[in-house]
Enzyme design. Structure first.
Site, PDB file in Angstrom:
ATOM      1  N   HIS A   4     -13.456  -8.353  65.642  1.00 18.38           N
ATOM      2  CA  HIS A   4     -11.896  -8.906  65.701  1.00 18.38           C
ATOM      3  C   HIS A   4     -11.216  -8.003  66.902  1.00 18.38           C
ATOM      4  CE1 HIS A   4      -9.420  -6.335  62.943  1.00 18.38           C
ATOM      5  NE2 HIS A   4     -10.649  -6.295  62.394  1.00 18.38           N
TER       6      HIS A   4
ATOM      7  N   ASP B  45      -9.335  -0.176  64.086  1.00 19.29           N
ATOM      8  CA  ASP B  45      -9.454  -1.336  63.318  1.00 19.29           C
ATOM      9  C   ASP B  45      -8.833  -2.410  64.310  1.00 19.29           C
ATOM     10  OD1 ASP B  45     -10.138  -3.586  61.745  1.00 19.29           O
ATOM     11  OD2 ASP B  45      -8.767  -2.616  60.041  1.00 19.29           O
TER      12      ASP B  45
ATOM     13  N   GLU C  80      -8.300 -11.799  62.456  1.00 19.15           N
ATOM     14  CA  GLU C  80      -8.927 -11.482  61.442  1.00 19.15           C
ATOM     15  C   GLU C  80      -7.805 -10.689  60.137  1.00 19.15           C
ATOM     16  OE1 GLU C  80     -10.895  -8.672  58.650  1.00 19.15           O
ATOM     17  OE2 GLU C  80      -9.527  -8.230  60.137  1.00 19.15           O
TER      18      GLU C  80
ATOM     19  N   ASP D  28     -17.100  -4.309  62.202  1.00 21.36           N
ATOM     20  CA  ASP D  28     -15.805  -3.847  61.926  1.00 21.36           C
ATOM     21  C   ASP D  28     -15.588  -2.324  61.258  1.00 21.36           C
ATOM     22  OD1 ASP D  28     -13.185  -4.208  60.977  1.00 21.36           O
ATOM     23  OD2 ASP D  28     -13.519  -6.158  60.514  1.00 21.36           O
TER      24      ASP D  28
ATOM     25  N   HIS E 154      -5.760   0.894  59.017  1.00 21.43           N
ATOM     26  CA  HIS E 154      -4.319   0.231  59.018  1.00 21.43           C
ATOM     27  C   HIS E 154      -3.096   1.212  58.982  1.00 21.43           C
ATOM     28  CE1 HIS E 154      -5.349  -4.125  57.612  1.00 21.43           C
ATOM     29  NE2 HIS E 154      -6.305  -3.366  58.111  1.00 21.43           N
TER      30      HIS E 154
END
Length: 336
Positions: free
Chosen positions: A66, A169, A199, A222, A308
């Site tokens: 993604h 990410d 995603e 990923d 994240h």
């Protein structure tokens, strides 16, 4: 690394969930000289195909990485010029607090909180962005309701071949697919390198892409959270432990034959690897798995600390091992 500058460029591109056009344009330019076919679909996915030799043994393999990164969207502008926001993807309020963000038009700001960050728990609705505006009217000269923003986080080299950056990410996966495409050696399988959108909003992009391709095998490329440092998760994932081969997460149980094929590739080509099991999170493998009449799926993941956030940390060696596995898996002759 094969091309560290390419990874650096990918991480610094702006492209929060639902707004991936700049990333897609960059990837398309990189991929075009090596592609047999490129398709851009209605939702924004970029599908790059390399034709296989077939011969009755070939499979259609879809690798999905993604392009989007987490961010925020303006939902309200207060009278004093503060921007109230909602999340685009899963944001940790603790790591967002006092971080810097950038809007598509170049406007920058600082994330702060209504009250203490401890009282906010993990409710991103308590956050706001300060762009320096002194009133609502002043703020409206620069941003508006519905404007998205993403983290600012420069690319840093750390000790022991580790790196830190925003949006690892999943620009890591984008980098890995681009490098595997450039090194593609042919074989019986039709390979679809798919750069997916949204995603972080629920694995949305990979589903229509899989419906179009109808792959025999789908592989999410990923990242996965690390467990080898003090954190809120438990498991076996280790930075520098090799490329992660997904076994299971809350959204999918990977096909046993696909997992065994990946392990066989790693053994044959001496690729360092680790088995990945997590009990929180998921990847595009879930959407591919349930597309059409069902698809065998697996996952190739790079173990990541502080995911994240604007300061994720990974191992270059793990990233490169992932490219080796993608290449080996692409040429594998499957018995099923």
């Amino acid at each position: 690394m094969r091309d560290e500058n390419l990874l650096k460029q990918l991480t610094q591109l702006w492209g929060v969930s639902g707004y991936e056009k700049e990333v897609a344009a960059f990837i398309e330019k990189e991929a075009a000289p090596y592609a047999d076919e490129i398709i851009k679909d209605a939702v924004g996915n970029l599908i790059v195909r390399k034709k296989g030799t077939g011969g009755g043994k070939g499979k259609r393999i879809m690798f999905a990485a993604h392009m989007d990164e987490i961010g925020f969207m303006v939902k309200k502008i207060e009278s004093d010029g503060r921007l109230r926001v909602c999340s685009l993807g899963w944001n940790w309020t603790g790591s967002a607090y006092n971080s810097r963000v950038r809007f598509r038009n170049g406007m920058t700001g600082v994330v702060s909180c209504q009250g203490t960050i401890e009282e906010a728990a993990n409710n991103s609705g308590k956050l706001y962005i300060d762009i320096g505006a002194t009133s609502k009217e002043d703020a409206l000269q620069y941003v508006n309701i519905g404007d998205p923003c993403g983290y600012m986080g420069e690319y840093l080299s750390l000790k022991n071949d580790r790196i830190c950056s925003k949006s690892l990410d999943n620009r890591i996966g984008c980098y890995q697919l681009l490098q595997a495409l450039k090194e593609h050696q042919g074989g019986p399988n039709d390979i679809y390198y798919v750069f997916c959108v949204q995603e972080e909003l629920g694995c949305r992009g990979s589903k229509p892409a899989a419906e179009r391709i109808r792959p025999d095998i789908g592989v999410a490329v990923d990242i996965s959270p690390a467990h080898d440092y003090p954190c809120d998760l438990e498991g076996s994932n280790e930075v520098d432990g090799g490329i992660g081969i997904k076994i299971c997460d809350p959204s999918v149980v990977c096909d046993e034959d696909v997992v065994q094929a990946m392990l066989a590739c790693c053994e044959e080509h001496q690729i360092p690897c680790q088995r990945e099991v997590i009990d929180k999170g998921g990847t595009d493998a879930s959407s591919m798995n349930l597309s059409g009449v069902g698809v065998r799926v697996g996952g190739i993941v790079v173990v990541t600390r502080y995911p994240h956030s604007q300061s994720a940390v990974v191992s270059k060696k793990d990233i490169e091992a992932g490219i080796d596995l993608i290449s080996a898996f692409s040429q594998y002759e499957f018995p099923f």
